[in-house]
Design a protein around this motif. Structure first.
Motif, short mmCIF file in Angstrom:
data_model
loop_
_atom_site.label_atom_id
_atom_site.label_comp_id
_atom_site.label_asym_id
_atom_site.label_seq_id
_atom_site.Cartn_x
_atom_site.Cartn_y
_atom_site.Cartn_z
N GLY A 1 0.56 -1.25 0.03
CA GLY A 1 0.01 0.02 -0.06
C GLY A 1 0.84 1.35 -0.07
N ALA A 2 1.98 1.25 -0.22
CA ALA A 2 3.13 2.32 -0.09
C ALA A 2 3.27 2.91 -1.48
N ALA A 3 3.75 3.87 -1.72
CA ALA A 3 4.12 4.50 -3.03
C ALA A 3 4.85 3.50 -4.02
N ALA A 4 4.55 3.76 -5.24
CA ALA A 4 5.33 2.91 -6.08
C ALA A 4 6.91 3.28 -6.18
N THR A 5 7.56 2.08 -6.52
CA THR A 5 9.07 2.10 -6.25
C THR A 5 9.50 2.69 -7.64
N GLY A 6 9.94 3.95 -7.52
CA GLY A 6 10.29 4.72 -8.83
C GLY A 6 9.47 4.58 -10.02
N ASP A 7 9.97 4.55 -11.29
CA ASP A 7 9.18 4.46 -12.22
C ASP A 7 9.19 2.74 -12.78
N GLN A 8 9.34 1.89 -11.62
CA GLN A 8 9.26 0.62 -11.90
C GLN A 8 7.87 0.05 -11.81
N GLY A 9 7.46 -1.09 -12.61
CA GLY A 9 6.10 -1.79 -12.50
C GLY A 9 6.32 -3.20 -12.91
N LEU A 10 5.15 -3.98 -12.64
CA LEU A 10 5.15 -5.28 -13.07
C LEU A 10 4.47 -5.25 -14.39
N CYS A 11 4.84 -6.21 -15.38
CA CYS A 11 4.39 -6.54 -16.52
C CYS A 11 3.19 -7.67 -16.16
N ARG A 12 2.01 -7.57 -16.39
CA ARG A 12 1.07 -8.68 -16.05
C ARG A 12 0.36 -8.97 -17.34
N TYR A 13 1.12 -8.72 -18.49
CA TYR A 13 0.48 -9.24 -20.02
C TYR A 13 0.64 -10.60 -19.83
N ASN A 14 1.71 -11.29 -19.57
CA ASN A 14 2.02 -12.78 -19.46
C ASN A 14 1.86 -13.25 -18.15
N PRO A 15 1.89 -14.66 -18.09
CA PRO A 15 1.90 -15.47 -16.78
C PRO A 15 3.37 -15.06 -15.97
N PRO A 16 3.46 -15.47 -14.95
CA PRO A 16 4.81 -15.18 -13.86
C PRO A 16 5.64 -16.07 -14.49
N VAL A 17 7.15 -15.75 -14.40
CA VAL A 17 7.90 -16.85 -14.90
C VAL A 17 8.47 -17.65 -13.60
N SER A 18 8.64 -18.72 -13.90
CA SER A 18 8.91 -19.61 -12.80
C SER A 18 10.30 -19.73 -12.50
#
Length: 69
Positions: free
Chosen positions: A22-39
């Motif tokens: 719930g805190a502020a975003a970490t810089g200008d980074q984010g997560l790509c949720r287009y594809n499933p997570p990489v194992s």
């Protein structure tokens, strides 16, 4: 290779701004949720979403996938 005008991860509907508890975003980074997570290589390892910069872009970008207003 030319890029599509306005193509950037932070304008994609699949970009998650990667807020921590719930805190502020970490810089200008984010997560790509287009594809499933990489194992991960370890059998007990959790899958991870790719971390991308807001100004990154990929070949999946289209005007239809821009973030909802």
């Amino acid at each position: 290779m030319a890029t599509i005008q306005g193509a950037a991860c932070n304008s994609c509907r699949y970009f998650d701004d990667h807020k921590l508890n719930g805190a502020a975003a970490t810089g200008d980074q984010g997560l790509c949720r287009y594809n499933p997570p990489v194992s991960q290589p370890e059998p007990q390892g959790h899958g991870l979403w790719p971390v991308v910069a807001g100004q990154d872009w990929c070949g999946h970008f289209t005007a239809e996938q821009t973030a909802a207003e």
